[in-house]
Design a protein around this motif. Sequence first.
Motif, short mmCIF file in Angstrom:
data_model
loop_
_atom_site.label_atom_id
_atom_site.label_comp_id
_atom_site.label_asym_id
_atom_site.label_seq_id
_atom_site.Cartn_x
_atom_site.Cartn_y
_atom_site.Cartn_z
N VAL A 10 0.88 -1.18 0.00
CA VAL A 10 0.00 0.00 0.00
C VAL A 10 0.91 1.22 0.00
O VAL A 10 1.78 1.35 0.87
N ALA A 11 0.72 2.11 -0.98
CA ALA A 11 1.60 3.27 -1.12
C ALA A 11 0.90 4.54 -0.65
O ALA A 11 -0.33 4.66 -0.71
N PHE A 12 1.70 5.48 -0.16
CA PHE A 12 1.21 6.78 0.28
C PHE A 12 1.76 7.85 -0.65
O PHE A 12 2.98 7.94 -0.84
N ALA A 13 0.88 8.65 -1.22
CA ALA A 13 1.29 9.71 -2.13
C ALA A 13 0.64 11.02 -1.72
O ALA A 13 -0.45 11.02 -1.13
N GLY A 14 1.29 12.12 -2.01
CA GLY A 14 0.69 13.41 -1.67
C GLY A 14 1.63 14.55 -1.96
O GLY A 14 2.83 14.34 -2.17
N MET A 18 5.95 7.34 -1.06
CA MET A 18 6.32 7.81 -2.39
C MET A 18 6.83 9.26 -2.34
O MET A 18 6.48 10.00 -1.43
N PRO A 19 7.65 9.66 -3.30
CA PRO A 19 8.15 11.04 -3.31
C PRO A 19 7.01 12.05 -3.36
O PRO A 19 6.04 11.87 -4.11
N GLY A 20 7.12 13.10 -2.55
CA GLY A 20 6.12 14.16 -2.60
C GLY A 20 6.17 14.88 -3.93
O GLY A 20 7.17 14.85 -4.64
N TYR A 21 5.06 15.52 -4.28
CA TYR A 21 5.01 16.20 -5.57
C TYR A 21 4.45 17.61 -5.43
O TYR A 21 3.79 17.93 -4.44
#
Length: 206
Positions: A33-37, A85-88
């Motif tokens: 499960v990945a976290f992105a934001g 995951m890398p922030g964007y």
Amino acid sequence: MIEAARKLFAGPIAFLKSAPELKFLPDPEVPEVAFAGRSNVGKSSLLNALTGRNGLARTSNTPGRTQELNFFDVGDPLQLRLVDMPGYGFAKAPKDLMRRWKYLVNDFLRGRAVLKRVLVLVDSRHGLKDVDRELMEMLDRAAVSYRLVLTKADKVKATELVAVRQKTADEARKHPAAHPDVIATSSEKGMGIPELRAAVLEAVTA
């Protein structure tokens, strides 16, 4: 599910590795499960609250510090992995580095068979922004299931939170890969953390 998730996250959790490129990814042994934001959405704080460990994910005053995919093992025996995951959208980084991140994230999303869900974090104070919508469209195209999670819910009034949650859910329903329910969380107050743990467990056991 909430009690099972509480027990799981009370058990062993450990940092496994960072992957600056796809060739460094761990073997796809268990569901992920990945976290992105966005870079300043409070991702590290939420990961620390989720796992009940203050120093698991590094928090930084400089948004955009996470430039790699960071993997965390959950459970002994191993049950699942969390992927930070890398922030964007905010990082003060050279253009070529930004482009590399984008390729890394895009290729990871498209090619990772064990990736069960991406949790897309959205700041309660601002709601969905265009950079969030870009990621949602990327996930739709990659056919990766995702769910929207509001962060910093303690920073807005209760009535505002109801409104932003409703608006976010309405928008989620227009996307084919999005989960229809939105979770509102606060790392500081612990609000929504049990539900978030259950959402992670549900994603890997469904």
